[in-house]
Design an enzyme around this catalytic site. Sequence first.
Site, PDB file in Angstrom:
ATOM      1  N   ARG A 174       0.833  -1.218   0.000  1.00  8.69           N
ATOM      2  CA  ARG A 174       0.000   0.000   0.000  1.00  8.69           C
ATOM      3  C   ARG A 174       0.865   1.264   0.000  1.00  8.69           C
ATOM      4  O   ARG A 174       0.561   2.244   0.677  1.00  8.69           O
ATOM      5  CB  ARG A 174      -0.972   0.011   1.190  1.00  8.69           C
ATOM      6  N   SER A 224     -10.983  -1.888   3.288  1.00  9.64           N
ATOM      7  CA  SER A 224     -10.325  -2.350   4.522  1.00  9.64           C
ATOM      8  C   SER A 224      -9.795  -1.149   5.283  1.00  9.64           C
ATOM      9  O   SER A 224      -9.076  -0.323   4.718  1.00  9.64           O
ATOM     10  CB  SER A 224      -9.140  -3.258   4.185  1.00  9.64           C
ATOM     11  N   GLU A 294      -5.249   1.883   7.082  1.00 18.05           N
ATOM     12  CA  GLU A 294      -4.888   1.950   5.658  1.00 18.05           C
ATOM     13  C   GLU A 294      -5.576   3.168   5.031  1.00 18.05           C
ATOM     14  O   GLU A 294      -5.033   3.818   4.157  1.00 18.05           O
ATOM     15  CB  GLU A 294      -5.365   0.671   4.947  1.00 18.05           C
TER      16      GLU A 294
HETATM   17  C1  LIG Z   1     -15.804  -1.650  -1.105  1.00 20.63           C
HETATM   18  C2  LIG Z   1     -14.336  -1.347  -1.259  1.00 20.63           C
HETATM   19  C3  LIG Z   1     -13.452  -2.374  -1.564  1.00 20.63           C
HETATM   20  C4  LIG Z   1     -12.080  -2.098  -1.703  1.00 20.63           C
HETATM   21  N1  LIG Z   1     -11.243  -3.130  -2.009  1.00 20.63           N
HETATM   22  C5  LIG Z   1      -9.929  -2.895  -2.150  1.00 20.63           C
HETATM   23  C6  LIG Z   1      -9.023  -3.960  -2.469  1.00 20.63           C
HETATM   24  O1  LIG Z   1      -9.410  -5.105  -2.671  1.00 20.63           O
HETATM   25  N2  LIG Z   1      -7.693  -3.664  -2.568  1.00 20.63           N
HETATM   26  C7  LIG Z   1      -7.212  -2.395  -2.382  1.00 20.63           C
HETATM   27  O2  LIG Z   1      -5.993  -2.182  -2.488  1.00 20.63           O
HETATM   28  N3  LIG Z   1      -8.056  -1.369  -2.069  1.00 20.63           N
HETATM   29  C8  LIG Z   1      -9.376  -1.583  -1.963  1.00 20.63           C
HETATM   30  N4  LIG Z   1     -10.219  -0.551  -1.652  1.00 20.63           N
HETATM   31  C9  LIG Z   1      -9.669   0.801  -1.403  1.00 20.63           C
HETATM   32  C10 LIG Z   1      -9.586   1.706  -2.646  1.00 20.63           C
HETATM   33  O3  LIG Z   1     -10.603   1.388  -3.581  1.00 20.63           O
HETATM   34  C11 LIG Z   1      -8.228   1.645  -3.342  1.00 20.63           C
HETATM   35  O4  LIG Z   1      -7.189   2.007  -2.459  1.00 20.63           O
HETATM   36  C12 LIG Z   1      -8.190   2.541  -4.570  1.00 20.63           C
HETATM   37  O5  LIG Z   1      -7.047   2.249  -5.309  1.00 20.63           O
HETATM   38  C13 LIG Z   1      -8.189   4.031  -4.229  1.00 20.63           C
HETATM   39  O6  LIG Z   1      -8.419   4.761  -5.446  1.00 20.63           O
HETATM   40  P1  LIG Z   1      -9.198   6.156  -5.414  1.00 20.63           P
HETATM   41  O7  LIG Z   1      -9.202   6.697  -6.800  1.00 20.63           O
HETATM   42  O8  LIG Z   1     -10.510   6.007  -4.763  1.00 20.63           O
HETATM   43  O9  LIG Z   1      -8.228   6.991  -4.500  1.00 20.63           O
HETATM   44  P2  LIG Z   1      -8.667   8.072  -3.403  1.00 20.63           P
HETATM   45  O10 LIG Z   1      -9.344   7.380  -2.269  1.00 20.63           O
HETATM   46  O11 LIG Z   1      -9.360   9.197  -4.047  1.00 20.63           O
HETATM   47  O12 LIG Z   1      -7.214   8.555  -2.920  1.00 20.63           O
HETATM   48  C14 LIG Z   1      -6.365   7.688  -2.220  1.00 20.63           C
HETATM   49  C15 LIG Z   1      -4.994   8.371  -2.101  1.00 20.63           C
HETATM   50  O13 LIG Z   1      -4.433   8.479  -3.401  1.00 20.63           O
HETATM   51  C16 LIG Z   1      -4.129   9.841  -3.709  1.00 20.63           C
HETATM   52  N5  LIG Z   1      -4.427  10.019  -5.134  1.00 20.63           N
HETATM   53  C17 LIG Z   1      -5.553   9.623  -5.789  1.00 20.63           C
HETATM   54  N6  LIG Z   1      -5.438   9.913  -7.106  1.00 20.63           N
HETATM   55  C18 LIG Z   1      -4.236  10.512  -7.274  1.00 20.63           C
HETATM   56  C19 LIG Z   1      -3.536  11.055  -8.397  1.00 20.63           C
HETATM   57  N7  LIG Z   1      -4.048  11.037  -9.635  1.00 20.63           N
HETATM   58  N8  LIG Z   1      -2.301  11.605  -8.190  1.00 20.63           N
HETATM   59  C20 LIG Z   1      -1.756  11.627  -6.939  1.00 20.63           C
HETATM   60  N9  LIG Z   1      -2.370  11.147  -5.849  1.00 20.63           N
HETATM   61  C21 LIG Z   1      -3.589  10.583  -6.009  1.00 20.63           C
HETATM   62  C22 LIG Z   1      -5.012  10.681  -2.797  1.00 20.63           C
HETATM   63  O14 LIG Z   1      -4.404  11.924  -2.503  1.00 20.63           O
HETATM   64  C23 LIG Z   1      -5.118   9.790  -1.549  1.00 20.63           C
HETATM   65  O15 LIG Z   1      -4.017  10.028  -0.691  1.00 20.63           O
HETATM   66  C24 LIG Z   1     -11.592  -0.784  -1.523  1.00 20.63           C
HETATM   67  C25 LIG Z   1     -12.497   0.249  -1.225  1.00 20.63           C
HETATM   68  C26 LIG Z   1     -13.863  -0.027  -1.109  1.00 20.63           C
HETATM   69  C27 LIG Z   1     -14.805   1.107  -0.814  1.00 20.63           C
END
Ligand SMILES: Cc1cc2nc3c(=O)[nH]c(=O)nc-3n(C[C@H](O)[C@H](O)[C@H](O)COP(=O)(O)OP(=O)(O)OC[C@H]3O[C@@H](n4cnc5c(N)ncnc54)[C@H](O)[C@@H]3O)c2cc1C
Length: 301
Positions: A174, A224, A294
């Site tokens: 992560r 998570s 996380e």
């Molecule tokens: C139901 C559910 C299931 C999930 N299952 C998983 C799983 O199986 N495995 C897993 O790893 N995660 C999981 N997640 C967590 C999440 O979906 C992932 O971590 C995902 O990759 C986050 O992407 P996001 O676009 O939503 O990022 P955000 O939540 O919007 O941002 C997360 C971080 O990334 C940074 N960020 C986002 N985009 C950029 C960019 N373009 N440039 C620089 N920084 C950026 C943000 O500043 C923040 O610090 C789950 C979440 C949910 C709600």
Amino acid sequence: MFFKKLSQIIPDPERVLCDELMSNHTTFRIGGPADWLVLPKSVEEITAVLAAAKTESVPVTVLGRGSNVLVADKGIRGLVLRLGKYMSGIRHDGLTIYAGAGASLGDVSRYAAKLSLTGLEFAIGIPGTIGGAVFMNAGAYEGEMRQVVNAVTALCPDGGLTRYCCEELDFGYRHSIFSDNQSLICEIELQLAPGDAVAIRTKMDECTFRRNTRQPVELPSAGSVFKRPPGYYAGTLIEQTGLKGLTIGGAQVSEKHAGFIVNIGGATARDVLALISEVQQRVYEKFSVRLEPEIRQIGEI
Ligand SMILES: Cc1cc2nc3c(=O)[nH]c(=O)nc-3n(C[C@H](O)[C@H](O)[C@H](O)COP(=O)(O)OP(=O)(O)OC[C@H]3O[C@@H](n4cnc5c(N)ncnc54)[C@H](O)[C@@H]3O)c2cc1C
């Protein structure tokens, strides 16, 4: 004044918002207002907006789908740059797929499947953008972004575009280089392998089935809550401490998967933080294991 500047750079009222509730932009459905929220369409727009923010000393927060964050009840001071559908182009050349940082990971995974390219099946149910997935080195079911990312183009804090090849991305659990260097991920280059269309579909269906049966996908959450502590699973420790269903305000340790906190209605960030702290304390008392969140806390607590 700053709003006027933003509107001059992006003269589209649907993409420049003021006092926008972040609960509309997070999968937790939690979060107070951001002073300004911009949905950029191009690297040029981002560059201009960042330059304006720098001139006015406005702090900037970058978000994708908001699926791994807990935004504070008082919201976010300054500007939120949210990369989503307006920067979600996907194209390919042979075994290489290029995706805008705002593309949904699910869409990129399906795009690869249509081309019979294998490697991204694990990502099918992760609800974020591909930019967020690179930032977090998202992973599931033995897959991780680091296995498929070949290069990333990002805007550095000084405004320059840099192409990072995979060895430079410092992927860990992560974690990526972007967790430390304040750069904004713009485009991702994935290197996949030729595969069998039926086998790819089958694997994706299996991942979806496992996710839907084991995770509380029907309720708002941020996935998570805790990182996997070495040698354990956070969800198992929480379940064995008897905390499934523990509720504070509108936040609840999921009955379906103890590693998730769900919003059962009207949860605040304060509720979630109180629940996280209660879970950490009780698990520590029972197992002497410290659970580390996380999900990323953002904004004015
Ligand atoms: C139901 C559910 C299931 C999930 N299952 C998983 C799983 O199986 N495995 C897993 O790893 N995660 C999981 N997640 C967590 C999440 O979906 C992932 O971590 C995902 O990759 C986050 O992407 P996001 O676009 O939503 O990022 P955000 O939540 O919007 O941002 C997360 C971080 O990334 C940074 N960020 C986002 N985009 C950029 C960019 N373009 N440039 C620089 N920084 C950026 C943000 O500043 C923040 O610090 C789950 C979440 C949910 C709600």
